[in-house]
Design a protein around this motif. Sequence first.
Motif, PDB file in Angstrom:
ATOM      1  N   LYS A 222       0.914  -1.139  -0.144  1.00  0.00           N
ATOM      2  CA  LYS A 222       0.006  -0.238  -0.029  1.00  0.00           C
ATOM      3  C   LYS A 222       0.874   1.126  -0.080  1.00  0.00           C
ATOM      4  N   TYR A 223       0.509   2.228  -0.574  1.00  0.00           N
ATOM      5  CA  TYR A 223       1.032   3.520  -0.203  1.00  0.00           C
ATOM      6  C   TYR A 223       1.262   4.018   1.096  1.00  0.00           C
ATOM      7  N   GLY A 224       2.286   4.358   1.740  1.00  0.00           N
ATOM      8  CA  GLY A 224       2.708   4.223   3.147  1.00  0.00           C
ATOM      9  C   GLY A 224       3.223   2.753   3.689  1.00  0.00           C
ATOM     10  N   GLY A 225       3.315   2.062   2.818  1.00  0.00           N
ATOM     11  CA  GLY A 225       3.909   0.509   3.070  1.00  0.00           C
ATOM     12  C   GLY A 225       5.359   0.614   3.362  1.00  0.00           C
ATOM     13  N   ARG A 226       6.021  -0.431   4.085  1.00  0.00           N
ATOM     14  CA  ARG A 226       7.388  -0.445   4.335  1.00  0.00           C
ATOM     15  C   ARG A 226       7.798  -1.690   3.771  1.00  0.00           C
ATOM     16  N   PHE A 227       9.099  -1.744   3.384  1.00  0.00           N
ATOM     17  CA  PHE A 227       9.863  -2.916   2.921  1.00  0.00           C
ATOM     18  C   PHE A 227      11.089  -3.115   3.836  1.00  0.00           C
ATOM     19  N   PHE A 228      11.221  -4.289   4.269  1.00  0.00           N
ATOM     20  CA  PHE A 228      12.489  -4.642   5.031  1.00  0.00           C
ATOM     21  C   PHE A 228      13.151  -5.978   4.476  1.00  0.00           C
TER      22      PHE A 228
END
Length: 246
Positions: A156-162
């Motif tokens: 989603k927009y505002g989502g984060r990748f780690f």
Amino acid sequence: MTETSQTVSFGYEDIDAQDKTARVGAVFSSVAKKYDVMNDAMSAGLHRVWKDQFVRRVKPRAGEQILDMAGGTGDIAFRLEKAGASVTVSDINQDMLDVGIERAMERGIDSLVWSRQNAEELSFPDRFFDAYTIAFGIRNVTRIDKALAEAHRVLKYGGRFFCLEFSTTQWPGFKEIYDTYSHKLVPRIGTMIAGDADSYRYLIESIRRFPPMPEFERMIRDAGFTQTKVEPILGGLVAIHSGWKV
């Protein structure tokens, strides 16, 4: 040689790109049942500390949808679900997923969704997940750029990748010690514990062929992520990479 050429790395070999998925699959099918035991043996248990630190950086929250890619045996997912997040565990290898499902049953965890997926061609809809995690899996993907693009797509927009992945330590002296240990002793440990030296030799070689931290961070940015960050551990032996979709 780049990941977009017709040949890609398989350990120290350069092979046809279309052959890598099957060959990596054979490696993980071979080591699936002893994978967690070997992780303890190879890292002296440090992989548990690294994974704890990784999940603290993700900051999972109740009600979030999180995709744990290459999550096979469930190590990261078990940590994420404690926060009340809805976690989908995906892996291209069914043998690894089977081990994870069995471990979840032993723990009485029935809230996880298990889904066989190719990181380069996810079946999930656009903008579905709040967070995407991948630990010690991205280097085994045939086309890393495609996997990163898919991670960006399903967030989603505002989502984060780690991403938690091995890299190359910059600490003088330690690098040479680790190189000797990994190349000479890890295959022997693999033989003793899992009866498989070749698979563990590949896993070590794949670390050596993985892009250095600055280059991998650039690949994450090229996939569309912003506010990218690299957190080296043990001088870069392991690194936590992160980015945001905005």
